[in-house]
Design a protein around this motif. Sequence first.
Motif, mmCIF file in Angstrom:
data_model
loop_
_atom_site.group_PDB
_atom_site.id
_atom_site.type_symbol
_atom_site.label_atom_id
_atom_site.label_comp_id
_atom_site.label_asym_id
_atom_site.label_seq_id
_atom_site.Cartn_x
_atom_site.Cartn_y
_atom_site.Cartn_z
ATOM 1 N N GLU A 157 57.548 47.643 62.906
ATOM 2 C CA GLU A 157 56.640 46.694 63.552
ATOM 3 C C GLU A 157 56.569 45.390 62.768
ATOM 4 O O GLU A 157 56.339 44.324 63.337
ATOM 5 C CB GLU A 157 55.236 47.283 63.645
ATOM 6 N N LEU A 158 56.733 45.497 61.446
ATOM 7 C CA LEU A 158 56.643 44.344 60.555
ATOM 8 C C LEU A 158 57.888 44.285 59.693
ATOM 9 O O LEU A 158 58.260 45.259 59.049
ATOM 10 C CB LEU A 158 55.394 44.450 59.671
ATOM 11 N N LEU A 159 58.522 43.129 59.668
ATOM 12 C CA LEU A 159 59.718 42.915 58.852
ATOM 13 C C LEU A 159 59.398 41.854 57.806
ATOM 14 O O LEU A 159 58.979 40.739 58.144
ATOM 15 C CB LEU A 159 60.876 42.461 59.735
ATOM 16 N N ILE A 160 59.574 42.194 56.525
ATOM 17 C CA ILE A 160 59.332 41.262 55.421
ATOM 18 C C ILE A 160 60.670 40.948 54.758
ATOM 19 O O ILE A 160 61.379 41.856 54.299
ATOM 20 C CB ILE A 160 58.330 41.846 54.404
ATOM 21 N N LEU A 161 61.001 39.671 54.705
ATOM 22 C CA LEU A 161 62.285 39.232 54.175
ATOM 23 C C LEU A 161 62.055 38.171 53.103
ATOM 24 O O LEU A 161 61.368 37.176 53.341
ATOM 25 C CB LEU A 161 63.160 38.652 55.287
ATOM 26 N N ILE A 180 66.431 37.222 63.848
ATOM 27 C CA ILE A 180 64.980 37.171 63.671
ATOM 28 C C ILE A 180 64.300 36.869 65.007
ATOM 29 O O ILE A 180 63.298 37.504 65.376
ATOM 30 C CB ILE A 180 64.608 36.122 62.601
ATOM 31 N N LEU A 181 64.828 35.908 65.735
ATOM 32 C CA LEU A 181 64.252 35.550 67.028
ATOM 33 C C LEU A 181 64.354 36.700 68.024
ATOM 34 O O LEU A 181 63.417 36.967 68.786
ATOM 35 C CB LEU A 181 64.954 34.308 67.584
ATOM 36 N N ASP A 186 61.290 41.203 70.790
ATOM 37 C CA ASP A 186 61.033 42.618 71.043
ATOM 38 C C ASP A 186 59.702 43.083 70.451
ATOM 39 O O ASP A 186 59.420 44.289 70.440
ATOM 40 C CB ASP A 186 62.173 43.461 70.475
ATOM 41 N N GLY A 187 58.919 42.142 69.916
ATOM 42 C CA GLY A 187 57.583 42.487 69.428
ATOM 43 C C GLY A 187 57.449 42.648 67.932
ATOM 44 O O GLY A 187 56.365 43.001 67.446
ATOM 45 N N VAL A 188 58.515 42.411 67.167
ATOM 46 C CA VAL A 188 58.454 42.580 65.712
ATOM 47 C C VAL A 188 57.795 41.356 65.074
ATOM 48 O O VAL A 188 58.146 40.210 65.383
ATOM 49 C CB VAL A 188 59.867 42.775 65.123
ATOM 50 N N THR A 189 56.830 41.601 64.199
ATOM 51 C CA THR A 189 56.236 40.536 63.392
ATOM 52 C C THR A 189 57.135 40.299 62.182
ATOM 53 O O THR A 189 57.528 41.252 61.513
ATOM 54 C CB THR A 189 54.826 40.926 62.926
ATOM 55 N N VAL A 190 57.462 39.041 61.902
ATOM 56 C CA VAL A 190 58.375 38.726 60.802
ATOM 57 C C VAL A 190 57.672 37.805 59.806
ATOM 58 O O VAL A 190 57.171 36.736 60.172
ATOM 59 C CB VAL A 190 59.661 38.040 61.319
ATOM 60 N N PHE A 191 57.622 38.246 58.562
ATOM 61 C CA PHE A 191 57.088 37.442 57.458
ATOM 62 C C PHE A 191 58.236 37.201 56.491
ATOM 63 O O PHE A 191 58.839 38.154 55.991
ATOM 64 C CB PHE A 191 55.942 38.189 56.760
ATOM 65 N N TYR A 192 58.557 35.945 56.232
ATOM 66 C CA TYR A 192 59.721 35.685 55.376
ATOM 67 C C TYR A 192 59.509 34.431 54.540
ATOM 68 O O TYR A 192 58.782 33.513 54.927
ATOM 69 C CB TYR A 192 60.983 35.529 56.229
ATOM 70 N N SER A 193 60.135 34.420 53.374
ATOM 71 C CA SER A 193 60.144 33.229 52.529
ATOM 72 C C SER A 193 61.508 32.566 52.644
ATOM 73 O O SER A 193 62.514 33.230 52.923
ATOM 74 C CB SER A 193 59.865 33.602 51.067
ATOM 75 N N ILE A 203 62.229 28.059 63.572
ATOM 76 C CA ILE A 203 61.912 29.373 64.139
ATOM 77 C C ILE A 203 60.488 29.866 63.902
ATOM 78 O O ILE A 203 60.073 30.841 64.530
ATOM 79 C CB ILE A 203 62.897 30.456 63.627
ATOM 80 N N SER A 204 59.728 29.215 63.030
ATOM 81 C CA SER A 204 58.423 29.773 62.646
ATOM 82 C C SER A 204 57.313 29.370 63.610
ATOM 83 O O SER A 204 57.224 28.216 64.019
ATOM 84 C CB SER A 204 58.048 29.318 61.234
ATOM 85 N N HIS A 205 56.438 30.340 63.925
ATOM 86 C CA HIS A 205 55.231 30.045 64.692
ATOM 87 C C HIS A 205 54.135 29.485 63.789
ATOM 88 O O HIS A 205 53.379 28.596 64.193
ATOM 89 C CB HIS A 205 54.711 31.312 65.378
ATOM 90 N N ARG A 206 54.055 30.034 62.584
ATOM 91 C CA ARG A 206 53.081 29.566 61.601
ATOM 92 C C ARG A 206 53.743 29.532 60.234
ATOM 93 O O ARG A 206 54.724 30.250 59.987
ATOM 94 C CB ARG A 206 51.831 30.460 61.556
ATOM 95 N N VAL A 207 53.167 28.713 59.347
ATOM 96 C CA VAL A 207 53.736 28.525 58.017
ATOM 97 C C VAL A 207 52.594 28.454 57.001
ATOM 98 O O VAL A 207 51.549 27.852 57.266
ATOM 99 C CB VAL A 207 54.566 27.221 57.940
ATOM 100 N N ALA A 208 52.810 29.078 55.840
ATOM 101 C CA ALA A 208 51.910 28.890 54.700
ATOM 102 C C ALA A 208 52.721 28.249 53.582
ATOM 103 O O ALA A 208 53.861 28.628 53.330
ATOM 104 C CB ALA A 208 51.318 30.220 54.241
ATOM 105 N N MET A 209 52.112 27.270 52.922
ATOM 106 C CA MET A 209 52.772 26.545 51.832
ATOM 107 C C MET A 209 52.044 26.869 50.537
ATOM 108 O O MET A 209 50.835 26.637 50.420
ATOM 109 C CB MET A 209 52.721 25.047 52.140
ATOM 110 N N ILE A 210 52.761 27.412 49.560
ATOM 111 C CA ILE A 210 52.148 27.800 48.295
ATOM 112 C C ILE A 210 52.704 26.936 47.170
ATOM 113 O O ILE A 210 53.918 26.739 47.062
ATOM 114 C CB ILE A 210 52.359 29.313 48.014
#
Length: 304
Positions: A157-161, A180-181, A186-193, A203-210
């Motif tokens: 359900e969640l993919l972390i890359l 990724i798209l 298909d419903g997979v949530t993707v969190f990637y750096s 490709i990102s819907h949302r972004v966090a900047m650290i």
Amino acid sequence: MIQVENLQKTYRTGFLMRPKKALSDVSFHVPRGVIYGFIGSNGAGKSTTIKLLTGLLRKDAGKILVAGFSPDSAESRKHLGYSPEQPYFYDYLTGRELMRFYGSLCGLAGRELEERITWALTLLNANKDWVDRRLRTYSKGMMQRIGIAQAILSKPELLILDEPMSGLDPVGRKDVREAILSLNRDGVTVFYSSHLLSDVETISHRVAMIVGGKIVREGTVDDITSNASAEYHIHVAADIPTQDLPAGVSAQGTTPREWICKNAEARDHFLEFCLKSGLSIERIEHQRPSLEDVLTEEIARAEH
């Protein structure tokens, strides 16, 4: 899908084991079904955050929930697929043998396992002859594709890359972006750096900047870039002596008819200057900053 609140992490380094703050009050929320980009400079805390999300590190303080569970629990890993920045696999295995090994860890066997392997390799455009060669012969790009392919075998359900496009050529980057798209559709949530900010914008819907272990901006790409300073490129009909220019205006290249105004105030002063000088304006271009521009600005602000 991911909830992080007031996350803190400190390392102890050197002979004297002095503390070094890696994360300071980091908070963000990743909704289900989005592609979420996590960007920042080297050493900003991206990989540390990902290791905390996957349970590879323990937090000092704060709250983390992955699919509603603590990363320390085995339950959270049932929902999770993960590929690190530098995956290490037993290099005497072939790519296909590696996939069979990880598929068996996910509870797959027989025909279902082989079909899932074919699906994952095809999605990454990795179903090639080299997949039956030993991993020790693989290039960085081949290893990246295999690393991501094994991460999606369980259809998480969640993919972390972590840096999934590192070491890939343009064709490889395109294949990973499309994978990724496709997974997200298909419903997979993707969190990637990623350091490849043009891909993040695409490709990102949302972004966090650290930056420096702190979240400095979070939201959609439009939210982040529209709130940053914008440049205005102004083309005039005649040459302008550089010594007469208002503050905040500079030449674009070597052409004395194309000028860059760093902000709206400089634009207004430059237009007033052109009006008083009797100069015709050919066109004005509003240049919204990219994620790279915003990140560079935030890093420079943090250093001062």
